[in-house]
Design a protein around this motif. Structure first.
Motif, PDB file in Angstrom:
ATOM      1  N   GLN A 158       2.845  44.671 -86.258  1.00  0.00           N
ATOM      2  CA  GLN A 158       2.592  46.112 -86.234  1.00  0.00           C
ATOM      3  C   GLN A 158       3.677  46.823 -85.440  1.00  0.00           C
ATOM      4  N   GLY A 159       3.718  48.141 -85.600  1.00  0.00           N
ATOM      5  CA  GLY A 159       4.611  48.930 -84.778  1.00  0.00           C
ATOM      6  C   GLY A 159       3.972  49.233 -83.438  1.00  0.00           C
ATOM      7  N   PRO A 160       4.758  49.719 -82.484  1.00  0.00           N
ATOM      8  CA  PRO A 160       4.187  50.106 -81.198  1.00  0.00           C
ATOM      9  C   PRO A 160       3.097  51.172 -81.374  1.00  0.00           C
ATOM     10  N   GLU A 161       2.057  51.035 -80.589  1.00  0.00           N
ATOM     11  CA  GLU A 161       0.920  51.952 -80.647  1.00  0.00           C
ATOM     12  C   GLU A 161       0.828  52.674 -79.309  1.00  0.00           C
ATOM     13  N   PHE A 162       0.836  53.993 -79.343  1.00  0.00           N
ATOM     14  CA  PHE A 162       0.823  54.797 -78.126  1.00  0.00           C
ATOM     15  C   PHE A 162      -0.450  54.566 -77.314  1.00  0.00           C
ATOM     16  N   LEU A 163      -0.282  54.431 -76.003  1.00  0.00           N
ATOM     17  CA  LEU A 163      -1.433  54.313 -75.098  1.00  0.00           C
ATOM     18  C   LEU A 163      -1.571  55.552 -74.217  1.00  0.00           C
ATOM     19  N   ILE A 164      -0.501  55.860 -73.450  1.00  0.00           N
ATOM     20  CA  ILE A 164      -0.585  56.923 -72.451  1.00  0.00           C
ATOM     21  C   ILE A 164       0.819  57.358 -72.092  1.00  0.00           C
ATOM     22  N   TYR A 165       0.968  58.648 -71.682  1.00  0.00           N
ATOM     23  CA  TYR A 165       2.242  59.023 -71.109  1.00  0.00           C
ATOM     24  C   TYR A 165       2.054  59.915 -69.892  1.00  0.00           C
ATOM     25  N   PHE A 166       3.002  59.777 -68.984  1.00  0.00           N
ATOM     26  CA  PHE A 166       3.024  60.521 -67.732  1.00  0.00           C
ATOM     27  C   PHE A 166       4.183  61.499 -67.726  1.00  0.00           C
ATOM     28  N   GLN A 167       3.909  62.675 -67.218  1.00  0.00           N
ATOM     29  CA  GLN A 167       4.963  63.619 -66.892  1.00  0.00           C
ATOM     30  C   GLN A 167       4.886  63.759 -65.371  1.00  0.00           C
ATOM     31  N   SER A 179      -4.769  59.684 -74.576  1.00  0.00           N
ATOM     32  CA  SER A 179      -5.633  59.575 -75.758  1.00  0.00           C
ATOM     33  C   SER A 179      -5.545  58.219 -76.452  1.00  0.00           C
ATOM     34  N   GLY A 180      -4.494  57.444 -76.164  1.00  0.00           N
ATOM     35  CA  GLY A 180      -4.337  56.160 -76.831  1.00  0.00           C
ATOM     36  C   GLY A 180      -4.970  54.989 -76.110  1.00  0.00           C
ATOM     37  N   LEU A 181      -5.459  55.197 -74.898  1.00  0.00           N
ATOM     38  CA  LEU A 181      -6.118  54.093 -74.190  1.00  0.00           C
ATOM     39  C   LEU A 181      -7.362  53.689 -74.974  1.00  0.00           C
ATOM     40  N   PRO A 182      -7.494  52.406 -75.312  1.00  0.00           N
ATOM     41  CA  PRO A 182      -8.572  52.002 -76.230  1.00  0.00           C
ATOM     42  C   PRO A 182      -9.974  52.118 -75.645  1.00  0.00           C
ATOM     43  N   ASN A 183     -10.122  51.931 -74.357  1.00  0.00           N
ATOM     44  CA  ASN A 183     -11.438  52.031 -73.726  1.00  0.00           C
ATOM     45  C   ASN A 183     -11.251  52.105 -72.206  1.00  0.00           C
ATOM     46  N   ASP A 184     -12.358  52.161 -71.481  1.00  0.00           N
ATOM     47  CA  ASP A 184     -12.254  52.367 -70.032  1.00  0.00           C
ATOM     48  C   ASP A 184     -11.856  51.106 -69.272  1.00  0.00           C
ATOM     49  N   ARG A 185     -11.569  50.024 -69.963  1.00  0.00           N
ATOM     50  CA  ARG A 185     -11.036  48.845 -69.254  1.00  0.00           C
ATOM     51  C   ARG A 185      -9.557  49.034 -68.939  1.00  0.00           C
ATOM     52  N   PHE A 186      -8.942  49.984 -69.615  1.00  0.00           N
ATOM     53  CA  PHE A 186      -7.507  50.238 -69.457  1.00  0.00           C
ATOM     54  C   PHE A 186      -7.305  51.465 -68.571  1.00  0.00           C
ATOM     55  N   PHE A 187      -6.382  51.321 -67.625  1.00  0.00           N
ATOM     56  CA  PHE A 187      -6.092  52.420 -66.711  1.00  0.00           C
ATOM     57  C   PHE A 187      -4.630  52.321 -66.301  1.00  0.00           C
ATOM     58  N   ALA A 188      -3.973  53.436 -66.103  1.00  0.00           N
ATOM     59  CA  ALA A 188      -2.572  53.417 -65.680  1.00  0.00           C
ATOM     60  C   ALA A 188      -2.357  54.440 -64.589  1.00  0.00           C
ATOM     61  N   VAL A 189      -1.426  54.122 -63.693  1.00  0.00           N
ATOM     62  CA  VAL A 189      -1.108  55.022 -62.595  1.00  0.00           C
ATOM     63  C   VAL A 189       0.398  55.135 -62.450  1.00  0.00           C
ATOM     64  N   ARG A 190       0.797  56.231 -61.824  1.00  0.00           N
ATOM     65  CA  ARG A 190       2.213  56.456 -61.515  1.00  0.00           C
ATOM     66  C   ARG A 190       2.246  57.327 -60.243  1.00  0.00           C
ATOM     67  N   PRO A 191       1.839  56.752 -59.119  1.00  0.00           N
ATOM     68  CA  PRO A 191       1.537  57.531 -57.915  1.00  0.00           C
ATOM     69  C   PRO A 191       2.694  58.337 -57.331  1.00  0.00           C
ATOM     70  N   GLU A 192       3.934  57.860 -57.489  1.00  0.00           N
ATOM     71  CA  GLU A 192       5.054  58.580 -56.901  1.00  0.00           C
ATOM     72  C   GLU A 192       6.001  59.126 -57.953  1.00  0.00           C
ATOM     73  N   GLY A 193       5.568  59.116 -59.189  1.00  0.00           N
ATOM     74  CA  GLY A 193       6.390  59.689 -60.248  1.00  0.00           C
ATOM     75  C   GLY A 193       7.538  58.821 -60.698  1.00  0.00           C
TER      76      GLY A 193
END
Lengths: 113, 114
Positions: free
Chosen positions: B41-50, B58-72
């Motif tokens: 398959q091709g890459p499937e979007f999960l999340i993006y940070f600005q 919107s691409g996170l499949p469920n609440d088991r997935f989480f991402a952080v970027r605390p200092e940018g």
């Protein structure tokens, strides 16, 4: 619901000839289209892009054509070289959706010497 | 200059375990993206940070997935209670901004859940 489709999983071309990779999309809100190239064990690498206000963009051996009425784009590589052998992904971005890219399934191009 | 780096390159874990995947973007890039690529398959979007905030998750499949970027800059993708279906290559990309700027991808982390 696959919004970006690459219906050919593979393509084989002779060195020096033209390679044509095709991509179809369903979302009329897409305003920017890109092609990425991927070698095994590496991340995708940007190749060429086109805005929806254009119908053609050329960069060296690579040309992308966009047919908005048919919701179709294609990547032409002329002349094809063995080093072009890779998986090619078509991707699209929707207006006002930031940088989120929607990718097709990819087409594996093999250029034979 | 240095490109996007991801660690580890490979991760094998058992079903039910917790994993963290790290991404170091290109210096100065304000936008950071996570994608997941399954076999064939091709890459499937999960999340993006600005910057530090998640602009689109919107691409996170469920609440088991989480991402952080605390200092940018560096980002961590966290997966709780892993399942065999989570096995995939997790790709990170960064760009100067979140408009039409080119996204530069890292080599990915290959996750295998046994």
């Amino acid at each position: 619901d696959q919004q970006v489709k690459q219906n050919s999983p593979s393509l084989s071309v002779q060195e020096g000839r033209i390679s044509i990779l095709n991509c179809d999309y369903t979302n009329s809100m897409f305003d920017y289209f890109l092609w990425y190239k991927k070698y095994p064990a590496e991340g995708p690498t940007f190749l060429i892009s086109i805005s929806s206000i254009k119908d053609k963009n050329e960069d060296g051996r690579f040309t992308v054509f966009l047919n908005k009425s048919a919701k179709h784009l294609s990547l032409h590589i002329v002349p094809s070289q063995p080093g072009d052998s890779a998986v090619y992904f078509c991707a699209a971005k929707e207006y006002n959706q930031g940088g989120k890219l929607i990718f097709g399934q990819g087409t594996e191009l093999s250029v034979k010497p | 200059g240095a490109g996007v780096s991801q660690t580890p390159s490979n991760k094998v874990t058992e079903k039910g375990k917790y994993v963290e995947l790290r991404c170091d973007p290109i210096s100065g890039h304000t936008a950071l993206y996570w994608y997941r690529q399954s076999l064939g398959q091709g890459p499937e979007f999960l999340i993006y940070f600005q910057g530090t905030g998640a602009a689109d998750d919107s691409g996170l499949p469920n609440d088991r997935f989480f991402a952080v970027r605390p200092e940018g800059s560096v980002s961590t993708l966290k997966i709780q209670r892993t399942e065999r279906g989570d096995s995939a290559v997790y790709l990170c990309a960064s760009s100067l901004g979140a408009g039409g700027e080119t996204q530069y991808f890292g080599p990915g982390t290959r996750l295998l859940v046994l």
